[in-house]
Design a protein around this motif. Structure first.
Motif, PDB file in Angstrom:
ATOM      1  N   GLN A 141       7.002  28.503  42.091  1.00 22.23           N
ATOM      2  CA  GLN A 141       5.989  29.417  41.559  1.00 22.23           C
ATOM      3  C   GLN A 141       6.148  30.814  42.143  1.00 22.23           C
ATOM      4  N   GLN A 142       6.412  30.913  43.448  1.00 23.66           N
ATOM      5  CA  GLN A 142       6.624  32.222  44.051  1.00 23.66           C
ATOM      6  C   GLN A 142       7.825  32.920  43.419  1.00 23.66           C
ATOM      7  N   ALA A 143       8.880  32.166  43.175  1.00 17.01           N
ATOM      8  CA  ALA A 143      10.073  32.749  42.549  1.00 17.01           C
ATOM      9  C   ALA A 143       9.746  33.233  41.137  1.00 17.01           C
ATOM     10  N   GLN A 144       8.927  32.473  40.400  1.00 19.78           N
ATOM     11  CA  GLN A 144       8.531  32.893  39.053  1.00 19.78           C
ATOM     12  C   GLN A 144       7.718  34.178  39.100  1.00 19.78           C
ATOM     13  N   VAL A 145       6.846  34.295  40.089  1.00 18.11           N
ATOM     14  CA  VAL A 145       6.047  35.520  40.236  1.00 18.11           C
ATOM     15  C   VAL A 145       6.971  36.708  40.451  1.00 18.11           C
ATOM     16  N   VAL A 146       7.968  36.556  41.330  1.00 19.04           N
ATOM     17  CA  VAL A 146       8.909  37.651  41.596  1.00 19.04           C
ATOM     18  C   VAL A 146       9.678  38.008  40.331  1.00 19.04           C
ATOM     19  N   GLU A 147      10.161  36.994  39.610  1.00 21.46           N
ATOM     20  CA  GLU A 147      10.926  37.266  38.387  1.00 21.46           C
ATOM     21  C   GLU A 147      10.083  38.002  37.352  1.00 21.46           C
ATOM     22  N   THR A 155       2.369  43.024  34.960  1.00 20.16           N
ATOM     23  CA  THR A 155       1.335  43.335  35.947  1.00 20.16           C
ATOM     24  C   THR A 155       0.871  42.029  36.593  1.00 20.16           C
ATOM     25  N   ILE A 156       0.041  42.152  37.618  1.00 21.99           N
ATOM     26  CA  ILE A 156      -0.528  40.966  38.254  1.00 21.99           C
ATOM     27  C   ILE A 156      -1.313  40.146  37.235  1.00 21.99           C
ATOM     28  N   GLU A 157      -2.100  40.825  36.400  1.00 24.46           N
ATOM     29  CA  GLU A 157      -2.922  40.130  35.407  1.00 24.46           C
ATOM     30  C   GLU A 157      -2.058  39.429  34.357  1.00 24.46           C
ATOM     31  N   GLU A 158      -1.010  40.110  33.868  1.00 29.68           N
ATOM     32  CA  GLU A 158      -0.110  39.498  32.885  1.00 29.68           C
ATOM     33  C   GLU A 158       0.626  38.309  33.485  1.00 29.68           C
ATOM     34  N   THR A 159       1.057  38.451  34.745  1.00 30.24           N
ATOM     35  CA  THR A 159       1.753  37.347  35.424  1.00 30.24           C
ATOM     36  C   THR A 159       0.827  36.151  35.565  1.00 30.24           C
ATOM     37  N   ALA A 160      -0.427  36.411  35.916  1.00 25.12           N
ATOM     38  CA  ALA A 160      -1.412  35.336  36.044  1.00 25.12           C
ATOM     39  C   ALA A 160      -1.600  34.609  34.719  1.00 25.12           C
ATOM     40  N   GLU A 161      -1.635  35.378  33.626  1.00 23.93           N
ATOM     41  CA  GLU A 161      -1.814  34.782  32.296  1.00 23.93           C
ATOM     42  C   GLU A 161      -0.623  33.917  31.919  1.00 23.93           C
ATOM     43  N   THR A 169      -4.127  34.350  43.151  1.00 24.01           N
ATOM     44  CA  THR A 169      -2.977  33.508  43.511  1.00 24.01           C
ATOM     45  C   THR A 169      -1.673  34.269  43.314  1.00 24.01           C
ATOM     46  N   VAL A 170      -1.610  35.060  42.239  1.00 24.16           N
ATOM     47  CA  VAL A 170      -0.410  35.878  42.007  1.00 24.16           C
ATOM     48  C   VAL A 170      -0.200  36.840  43.172  1.00 24.16           C
ATOM     49  N   LYS A 171      -1.281  37.520  43.591  1.00 21.88           N
ATOM     50  CA  LYS A 171      -1.174  38.470  44.708  1.00 21.88           C
ATOM     51  C   LYS A 171      -0.701  37.769  45.970  1.00 21.88           C
ATOM     52  N   ARG A 172      -1.279  36.598  46.252  1.00 20.89           N
ATOM     53  CA  ARG A 172      -0.892  35.847  47.446  1.00 20.89           C
ATOM     54  C   ARG A 172       0.581  35.429  47.378  1.00 20.89           C
ATOM     55  N   ASP A 173       0.973  34.855  46.226  1.00 23.51           N
ATOM     56  CA  ASP A 173       2.366  34.418  46.075  1.00 23.51           C
ATOM     57  C   ASP A 173       3.328  35.602  46.146  1.00 23.51           C
ATOM     58  N   TRP A 174       2.928  36.729  45.558  1.00 23.61           N
ATOM     59  CA  TRP A 174       3.756  37.933  45.554  1.00 23.61           C
ATOM     60  C   TRP A 174       4.010  38.407  46.980  1.00 23.61           C
ATOM     61  N   ASN A 175       2.944  38.481  47.773  1.00 20.66           N
ATOM     62  CA  ASN A 175       3.084  38.936  49.157  1.00 20.66           C
ATOM     63  C   ASN A 175       3.896  37.960  50.005  1.00 20.66           C
ATOM     64  N   MET A 176       3.648  36.665  49.816  1.00 18.09           N
ATOM     65  CA  MET A 176       4.399  35.661  50.569  1.00 18.09           C
ATOM     66  C   MET A 176       5.874  35.668  50.173  1.00 18.09           C
ATOM     67  N   ALA A 177       6.136  35.818  48.865  1.00 15.65           N
ATOM     68  CA  ALA A 177       7.523  35.829  48.384  1.00 15.65           C
ATOM     69  C   ALA A 177       8.269  37.052  48.905  1.00 15.65           C
ATOM     70  N   LYS A 178       7.593  38.214  48.898  1.00 16.58           N
ATOM     71  CA  LYS A 178       8.240  39.421  49.411  1.00 16.58           C
ATOM     72  C   LYS A 178       8.607  39.264  50.883  1.00 16.58           C
ATOM     73  N   ALA A 179       7.686  38.690  51.665  1.00 13.42           N
ATOM     74  CA  ALA A 179       7.946  38.499  53.095  1.00 13.42           C
ATOM     75  C   ALA A 179       9.116  37.535  53.299  1.00 13.42           C
ATOM     76  N   TRP A 180       9.121  36.440  52.524  1.00 13.41           N
ATOM     77  CA  TRP A 180      10.195  35.456  52.669  1.00 13.41           C
ATOM     78  C   TRP A 180      11.542  36.056  52.252  1.00 13.41           C
ATOM     79  N   LEU A 181      11.551  36.767  51.110  1.00 15.10           N
ATOM     80  CA  LEU A 181      12.805  37.376  50.636  1.00 15.10           C
ATOM     81  C   LEU A 181      13.322  38.408  51.627  1.00 15.10           C
TER      82      LEU A 181
END
Length: 199
Positions: A141-147, A155-161, A169-181
């Motif tokens: 899911q985090q990878a999908q958010v990044v893609e 946008t965050i809203e479009e990604t959530a949709e 959840t998108v914001k959380r996954d986005w921040n976690m994915a950026k840190a991991w990457l």
């Protein structure tokens, strides 16, 4: 992203998912302007005389869609994001075929609201693709958010949709994915590699 004919696009996506290949043929002209814009954006930073041009990149993505199984896309934004991912993969394949090293020196990528392909070299694109593949194995899911955010420009809203999750959840996954990457890129490429934007 252009919204004209969005109802028609949604209907055609439903028909395509149901196995109607003709629906994809009817769909592409409705989103062609969006697809060309994505392709042009990707190719802006390439050297003059690059063998892939915008129309060719869109055509190659279309061929991959036609020959593959229907993708469960929900709306116009999701379809364009999927097409953007295919275009990225085509460029990565092209970069690998032309000798862009997997671990070359000097790789530096800024993850911000969206990756600006004009600022990403072939080598960097290959490196980011490798990092996203590793992230997918860890958290799909985090990878999908990044893609969707980086390559689809959603946008965050479009990604959530698209992912049917909350914007929080998108914001959380986005921040976690950026840190991991960022950690992954530094560990595998050293130095400033994988610098991550503050968003």
């Amino acid at each position: 992203m252009e919204q004209t004919g969005s109802n028609s696009v949604t209907q055609l996506l439903l028909q395509w998912r149901a196995g109607d290949k003709a629906a994809l043929e009817a769909l592409v002209p409705l989103v062609y302007k969006d697809l060309r814009a994505v392709a042009h954006h990707y190719l802006q930073g390439e050297r003059p005389g690059h063998t892939l041009q915008s129309a060719a990149l869109v055509h190659e993505a279309y061929l991959r869609l036609v020959t593959g199984s229907p993708v469960p896309t929900e709306n116009r934004a999701h379809f364009v994001a999927v097409a953007a991912r295919l275009m990225r993969q085509i460029l990565v394949d092209h970069a690998r075929a032309h000798g862009a090293g997997k671990r070359g020196a000097g790789c530096k990528i800024e993850l911000d609201e969206a990756v600006e392909p004009a600022q990403v070299s072939r080598k960097d694109l290959v490196a980011l693709d490798d990092a996203l593949s590793a992230l997918t194995k860890r958290d799909e899911q985090q990878a999908q958010v990044v893609e969707l955010r980086c390559f689809g420009g959603l946008t965050i809203e479009e990604t959530a949709e698209v992912l049917n999750i909350s914007p929080a959840t998108v914001k959380r996954d986005w921040n976690m994915a950026k840190a991991w990457l960022s950690r992954h890129m530094r560990r595998n490429y050293g130095g400033k590699h994988g610098s991550v934007g503050q968003t």
